[in-house]
Motif scaffolding. Sequence first.
Motif, PDB file in Angstrom:
ATOM      1  N   UNK A 135       0.826  -1.207   0.000  1.00 36.83           N
ATOM      2  CA  UNK A 135       0.000   0.000   0.000  1.00 36.83           C
ATOM      3  C   UNK A 135       0.857   1.253   0.000  1.00 36.83           C
ATOM      4  N   UNK A 136       1.967   1.201   0.724  1.00 35.49           N
ATOM      5  CA  UNK A 136       2.900   2.330   0.733  1.00 35.49           C
ATOM      6  C   UNK A 136       3.443   2.532  -0.686  1.00 35.49           C
ATOM      7  N   UNK A 164      11.458   2.480   2.462  1.00 41.16           N
ATOM      8  CA  UNK A 164      11.672   3.872   2.857  1.00 41.16           C
ATOM      9  C   UNK A 164      11.839   3.997   4.378  1.00 41.16           C
ATOM     10  N   UNK A 211      11.530   8.925   3.716  1.00 38.39           N
ATOM     11  CA  UNK A 211      10.145   9.261   4.062  1.00 38.39           C
ATOM     12  C   UNK A 211       9.806  10.682   3.606  1.00 38.39           C
ATOM     13  N   UNK A 214       9.250  10.728  -0.022  1.00 43.66           N
ATOM     14  CA  UNK A 214       7.945  10.120  -0.313  1.00 43.66           C
ATOM     15  C   UNK A 214       6.834  11.152  -0.118  1.00 43.66           C
ATOM     16  N   UNK A 215       6.917  11.892   0.980  1.00 48.19           N
ATOM     17  CA  UNK A 215       5.882  12.873   1.289  1.00 48.19           C
ATOM     18  C   UNK A 215       5.868  14.007   0.257  1.00 48.19           C
ATOM     19  N   UNK A 218       4.242  12.649  -2.829  1.00 52.11           N
ATOM     20  CA  UNK A 218       2.828  12.319  -2.785  1.00 52.11           C
ATOM     21  C   UNK A 218       1.904  13.472  -2.447  1.00 52.11           C
ATOM     22  N   UNK A 219       2.409  14.514  -1.820  1.00 49.93           N
ATOM     23  CA  UNK A 219       1.515  15.618  -1.491  1.00 49.93           C
ATOM     24  C   UNK A 219       1.746  16.791  -2.431  1.00 49.93           C
ATOM     25  N   UNK A 221       3.093  19.205  -1.598  1.00 45.00           N
ATOM     26  CA  UNK A 221       3.052  20.389  -0.740  1.00 45.00           C
ATOM     27  C   UNK A 221       4.473  20.672  -0.266  1.00 45.00           C
ATOM     28  N   UNK A 223       5.878  22.786   1.820  1.00 39.34           N
ATOM     29  CA  UNK A 223       6.163  22.978   3.238  1.00 39.34           C
ATOM     30  C   UNK A 223       6.152  21.699   4.050  1.00 39.34           C
ATOM     31  N   UNK A 224       5.549  20.634   3.475  1.00 37.93           N
ATOM     32  CA  UNK A 224       5.482  19.406   4.245  1.00 37.93           C
ATOM     33  C   UNK A 224       6.865  18.780   4.395  1.00 37.93           C
TER      34      UNK A 224
ATOM     35  N   UNK B  63      -3.709  13.568   1.808  1.00 42.69           N
ATOM     36  CA  UNK B  63      -3.036  13.281   0.535  1.00 42.69           C
ATOM     37  C   UNK B  63      -2.000  12.179   0.678  1.00 42.69           C
ATOM     38  N   UNK B  64      -1.298  12.184   1.814  1.00 39.66           N
ATOM     39  CA  UNK B  64      -0.159  11.277   1.946  1.00 39.66           C
ATOM     40  C   UNK B  64      -0.566   9.895   2.458  1.00 39.66           C
ATOM     41  N   UNK B  66      -1.444   6.350   2.679  1.00 41.70           N
ATOM     42  CA  UNK B  66      -1.452   5.356   1.605  1.00 41.70           C
ATOM     43  C   UNK B  66      -2.697   4.467   1.580  1.00 41.70           C
ATOM     44  N   UNK B  91       3.183   8.674   8.343  1.00 39.08           N
ATOM     45  CA  UNK B  91       3.550   9.626   7.302  1.00 39.08           C
ATOM     46  C   UNK B  91       2.788  10.944   7.472  1.00 39.08           C
ATOM     47  N   UNK B  95       4.002  14.805   7.463  1.00 44.89           N
ATOM     48  CA  UNK B  95       3.576  15.648   6.349  1.00 44.89           C
ATOM     49  C   UNK B  95       2.857  16.925   6.781  1.00 44.89           C
ATOM     50  N   UNK B 157       6.790  29.768   4.656  1.00 43.41           N
ATOM     51  CA  UNK B 157       7.703  28.726   5.121  1.00 43.41           C
ATOM     52  C   UNK B 157       7.044  27.357   5.121  1.00 43.41           C
ATOM     53  N   UNK B 158       5.780  27.314   5.552  1.00 43.01           N
ATOM     54  CA  UNK B 158       5.152  26.009   5.730  1.00 43.01           C
ATOM     55  C   UNK B 158       4.257  25.565   4.584  1.00 43.01           C
ATOM     56  N   UNK B 159       3.768  26.497   3.786  1.00 41.94           N
ATOM     57  CA  UNK B 159       2.930  26.041   2.684  1.00 41.94           C
ATOM     58  C   UNK B 159       3.335  26.730   1.407  1.00 41.94           C
TER      59      UNK B 159
END
Lengths: 246, 159
Positions: A135-136, A164, A211, A214-215, A218-219, A221, A223-224, B63-64, B66, B91, B95, B157-159
């Motif tokens: 799934x990952x 990962x 990791x 991966x983030x 997948x996002x 984003x 800042x993540x 989103x992240x 799985x 995760x 995230x 910074x964060x988004x």
Amino acid sequence: MKIRIDQQEIDVNPGETILEAARQNGINIPTLCYHEAFGGQGMCRMCMVEVKTAHSTNLVASCTYPINEVIEVHTSTPVIEKARRTIIALLYRTAPQSEFMKKLYQEYKCVENQLEINENERCILCRLCVRACEEIGSSAISAILRGTEKRISTPFDEASTVCIGCAACANICPTGAIELSQTPAGRTIWNRTFAVVTCQRCGQAFATREQLDYIAQHTGIKGSESKLCDDCRKKNLAAQIEQYAQ
Amino acid sequence: MDKILVVQPAKCTGCRTCELICSFTHTGEFNPEISRISVLTYEKVGFSVPMVCQQCGVAACMEVCPVGAIAKNNVTGAMEVQDSKCIGCKMCTIACPFGAIHYHAVNNIVSKCDLCGGDPACVKLCPSGAISYVEANAGSISKRKAFAAKFKNVFEEVS
């Protein structure tokens, strides 16, 4: 469609498994390899129930049996209890080092059997870890070898290049069979040691480089991909609010 | 339109009632450690702010994930974690840009604010009215935007 489970009449959608239908109606069927994230695998056979159709009575694994006709299901009969005890006794012999299996063995008052004990084993080959890794999206582990030598590992027991280091496999394992060690030097799992990313604020190791990649992937984003742990991200934001408020 | 949690730090006294009631509502015990809202206090300047999930429009946690264990509740607009579906990869905790979702070893789950299904306990119990749950109308959103604009550098910074 209406079926009966333990004398209780319940409505089901055709194709739904017996286990899902039972759980939705508060009827408990014990399982080991079932997880809501993946559905039934039919590996452990703990969820055996007795199914009566118009023509026959059979023992089936409720997690993979789709309901397509009117049936009568019994989740606890002497035959099922005996089958469950046998399954647990066999699994306990396979994995005698697992505290979880030992407890289950005692709880179900299983009878001794003459099978050879696999001394140092804790794995019952339920494959929840394999499914989690799939799934990952890594599929770093699978069942290797055949027969009594079958076990879960990476191909050729080598350090995986696709793992990962998220340790979802170790977390989902019901019997605690997966070795995971985390030291300041790194996180070791499946014969590979991952460099860990430490929080820039508190110094705690909170993820592996893989990791974070991966983030980010997948996002999408930006800042993540933070260099702070979850606690410090919160503290950092609060500190900025405090600065603004002054 | 969805309702949103609005936090007003200027009204927060730092009493941490929200942390206690949050933990109690979700787990039946008074344990700030597993609360989904946390109050950060700066004692030297006498400032406190309750930090809680923003229920992002595009949520990194969702989103992240799985296995789809985090899903949006279409009634409240909250991203909710379905514990039975979670495989424990953690995760989402890495995230989240705001650090609003945490893993708790005590009960082996990740938890975040779920707006208590549309009736947040923290709002009801906050003695100073620092947390409110209001309609996300043009007025409240423009207030949020004005507040966010002042934090441009933070959010960059964060988004």
